[in-house]
Write an enzyme that holds these catalytic residues in place. Structure first.
Site, PDB file in Angstrom:
ATOM      1  N   ARG A   1      28.475   9.969  21.083  1.00 52.82           N
ATOM      2  CA  ARG A   1      28.905   9.814  22.458  1.00 52.82           C
ATOM      3  C   ARG A   1      29.134  11.212  22.743  1.00 52.82           C
ATOM      4  O   ARG A   1      30.152  12.036  22.200  1.00 52.82           O
ATOM      5  CB  ARG A   1      30.375   8.958  22.342  1.00 52.82           C
ATOM      6  CG  ARG A   1      31.036   8.688  23.534  1.00 52.82           C
ATOM      7  CD  ARG A   1      32.420   8.006  23.120  1.00 52.82           C
ATOM      8  NE  ARG A   1      33.012   7.772  24.615  1.00 52.82           N
ATOM      9  CZ  ARG A   1      33.880   8.524  24.820  1.00 52.82           C
ATOM     10  NH1 ARG A   1      34.294   9.822  24.498  1.00 52.82           N
ATOM     11  NH2 ARG A   1      34.541   8.121  26.205  1.00 52.82           N
TER      12      ARG A   1
ATOM     13  N   LYS B   1      36.062  17.783  21.403  1.00 58.85           N
ATOM     14  CA  LYS B   1      37.417  17.453  20.820  1.00 58.85           C
ATOM     15  C   LYS B   1      38.203  18.743  20.507  1.00 58.85           C
ATOM     16  O   LYS B   1      37.728  19.911  20.001  1.00 58.85           O
ATOM     17  CB  LYS B   1      37.294  16.291  19.956  1.00 58.85           C
ATOM     18  CG  LYS B   1      37.029  15.032  20.552  1.00 58.85           C
ATOM     19  CD  LYS B   1      37.129  13.975  19.930  1.00 58.85           C
ATOM     20  CE  LYS B   1      37.074  12.671  20.552  1.00 58.85           C
ATOM     21  NZ  LYS B   1      36.784  11.359  19.735  1.00 58.85           N
TER      22      LYS B   1
HETATM   23  N1  HH2 Z   1      36.649   9.321  22.257  1.00 53.37           N
HETATM   24  C1  HH2 Z   1      37.358   8.995  23.323  1.00 53.37           C
HETATM   25  C2  HH2 Z   1      37.199   8.190  24.247  1.00 53.37           C
HETATM   26  N2  HH2 Z   1      36.352   7.009  23.765  1.00 53.37           N
HETATM   27  N3  HH2 Z   1      35.421   5.914  22.226  1.00 53.37           N
HETATM   28  C3  HH2 Z   1      34.774   5.800  20.754  1.00 53.37           C
HETATM   29  N4  HH2 Z   1      33.871   4.881  20.479  1.00 53.37           N
HETATM   30  N5  HH2 Z   1      34.659   6.927  20.032  1.00 53.37           N
HETATM   31  C4  HH2 Z   1      35.293   8.108  20.381  1.00 53.37           C
HETATM   32  O1  HH2 Z   1      35.513   9.227  19.648  1.00 53.37           O
HETATM   33  C5  HH2 Z   1      36.044   7.993  21.621  1.00 53.37           C
HETATM   34  C6  HH2 Z   1      35.892   7.030  22.763  1.00 53.37           C
HETATM   35  C7  HH2 Z   1      38.169  10.537  23.875  1.00 53.37           C
HETATM   36  O2  HH2 Z   1      37.390  11.101  24.676  1.00 53.37           O
HETATM   37  P1  HH2 Z   1      37.221  11.388  26.263  1.00 53.37           P
HETATM   38  O3  HH2 Z   1      36.746   9.842  26.724  1.00 53.37           O
HETATM   39  O4  HH2 Z   1      36.378  12.449  26.637  1.00 53.37           O
HETATM   40  O5  HH2 Z   1      38.751  11.768  26.488  1.00 53.37           O
HETATM   41  P2  HH2 Z   1      39.833  10.627  27.291  1.00 53.37           P
HETATM   42  O6  HH2 Z   1      40.046   9.734  26.341  1.00 53.37           O
HETATM   43  O7  HH2 Z   1      40.994  11.786  27.611  1.00 53.37           O
HETATM   44  O8  HH2 Z   1      39.455  10.091  28.561  1.00 53.37           O
END
Ligand code: HH2
Length: 274
Positions: A255, A220
Site C-alpha cells: 500500500r 511512515k
Molecule cells: N496505514 C494507514 C491507513 N490505512 N491500511 C492498511 N491495510 N495498512 C496500513 O498500513 C494502513 C492502512 C495509514 O496511512 P495513511 O492512510 O497514509 O495515513 P492516515 O491514516 O493519516 O490517513
C-alpha cells in the site's frame, strides 16, 4: 485493473499487487488536505491508476497516532462520492474504514475490497463483506482507537502476538463467509520502531498462515526516525526498501502513496526474481 481482474490476480496468481492511497481527509499525516475535494480526490486516484496502481484505497478518516475521529456522516460524505465516481470508470476501489456503515455504503457504491485497520473486530463489518461477497483486509492494531494505540506497545513478542491475532480474526471472518481475508501486520499502529522492523524481518511467520499478506509502510514515521527525514514525502526511498524486503519475505500486496516509484521498483523486482 478492473475489480474482476483484481480479484482474479489476488486469488489466482502470485503477482504482487500495488494499492495506491487516496486520503480524502484534511489531516492525514503525509498528504492531508491535498485531495479533500471530490474532483481532486478522483483526479489523484486516476493518476495513481495511470502510474500503475492495481487498486486505489479510498479513506475518509486519518488513523495517524492522535488523530481525532470524524463522525459517521462526515466520513460517508467524504468517501462515497469518490468511490462511486471511481468505480464508474471501471477502476478497482477499496474502502479504508473502521466503520461498517461506511463499508456498506462504499461497497454499494462499487468498492470491491474492504480495508479495515481495526482487524475485522466488528461483526457488522464482517457481515458487510459476507453480504456483498467481497474480500476484506484484517489489519492488526492493539486497540480499536488510534488516539491511544501508541500506549499499547507492550507485547512479549510482537510477531507472535500479531500472527495469533490475525490468525484468529481471519479464521472467524472466513468461518462466517468472508470469501478471502488479506492480513496486514499494521506497521505503525501501536508498534515501536523496533517492533515495526521485527514484523518486516519475520514477515514469513505471518505469510505461513496461508492468507495473502498486505504491508503498508508508506512514508511512515519509523522510516523518518531511522533515516532522519522529517518530511513524509521525502521518505520514498526508505519506503521502497521496506516494501521490497516485505515482498522478498512473501508480501502479496503493498500500500503506497508513491505509485510510480513502486511500479518501477516492482517491475525490476519481477525481472530479477522470475
Ligand atoms: N496505514 C494507514 C491507513 N490505512 N491500511 C492498511 N491495510 N495498512 C496500513 O498500513 C494502513 C492502512 C495509514 O496511512 P495513511 O492512510 O497514509 O495515513 P492516515 O491514516 O493519516 O490517513
Amino acid at each position: 485493473m478492473n475489480p474482476d481482474q483484481f480479484l482474479a490476480a489476488l486469488t489466482g496468481s502470485h503477482e504482487v499487487l500495488l494499492m495506491g492511497v487516496v486520503n480524502v481527509t484534511p489531516d492525514s499525516f503525509s498528504d492531508g488536505g491535498l485531495y479533500y475535494e471530490l474532483d481532486t480526490a478522483v483526479a489523484h486516484a486516476l493518476r495513481l491508476v495511470h502510474e500503475g496502481a492495481d487498486i486505489v484505497d479510498v479513506g475518509g478518516e486519518s488513523t495517524r497516532p492522535g488523530a481525532e475521529p470524524v463522525g459517521l456522516e462526515e466520513e460517508l460524505r467524504r468517501v462515497v462520492p469518490v468511490v462511486r465516481d471511481l468505480a464508474a470508470t471501471g477502476v478497482a476501489v477499496s474502502i479504508d474504514t473502521r466503520h461498517a456503515a461506511v463499508a456498506e455504503a462504499a461497497v454499494a457504491a462499487g468498492a470491491c475490497l474492504v480495508n479495515d485497520v481495526s482487524g475485522l473486530r466488528d461483526p457488522q463489518m464482517r457481515a458487510v463483506a459476507v453480504r456483498h461477497g467481497v474480500p476484506a483486509v484484517a489489519m492488526h492494531m492493539p486497540v480499536d482507537d488510534p488516539t491511544v494505540m501508541q500506549q499499547h506497545t507492550d507485547y512479549d513478542d510482537v510477531v507472535v502476538h500479531v500472527v495469533a491475532f490475525l490468525r484468529d480474526h481471519a479464521a472467524l471472518a472466513l468461518a462466517e463467509g468472508v470469501p478471502t481475508v488479506i492480513v496486514d501486520p499494521g506497521l505503525g499502529f501501536g508498534k515501536t520502531i523496533e517492533q515495526n522492523i521485527q514484523l518486516v524481518r519475520r514477515l514469513e511467520e505471518l505469510v505461513a498462515l496461508g492468507h495473502p499478506v498486505l504491508v503498508g509502510a508508506s512514508r511512515k514515521r519509523f522510516i523518518g526516525v531511522l533515516t532522519g527525514v522529517e518530511q513524509p514525502e521525502g521518505r520514498v526511498a526508505g519506503t521502497l526498501a521496506v516494501h521490497l524486503a516485505s515482498v522478498q519475505n512473501g508480501a502479496r500486496l503493498v500500500r503506497a502513496h508513491d505509485v510510480a516509484a513502486h511500479r518501477q521498483a516492482l517491475t525490476m523486482w519481477r525481472h530479477l526474481v522470475s
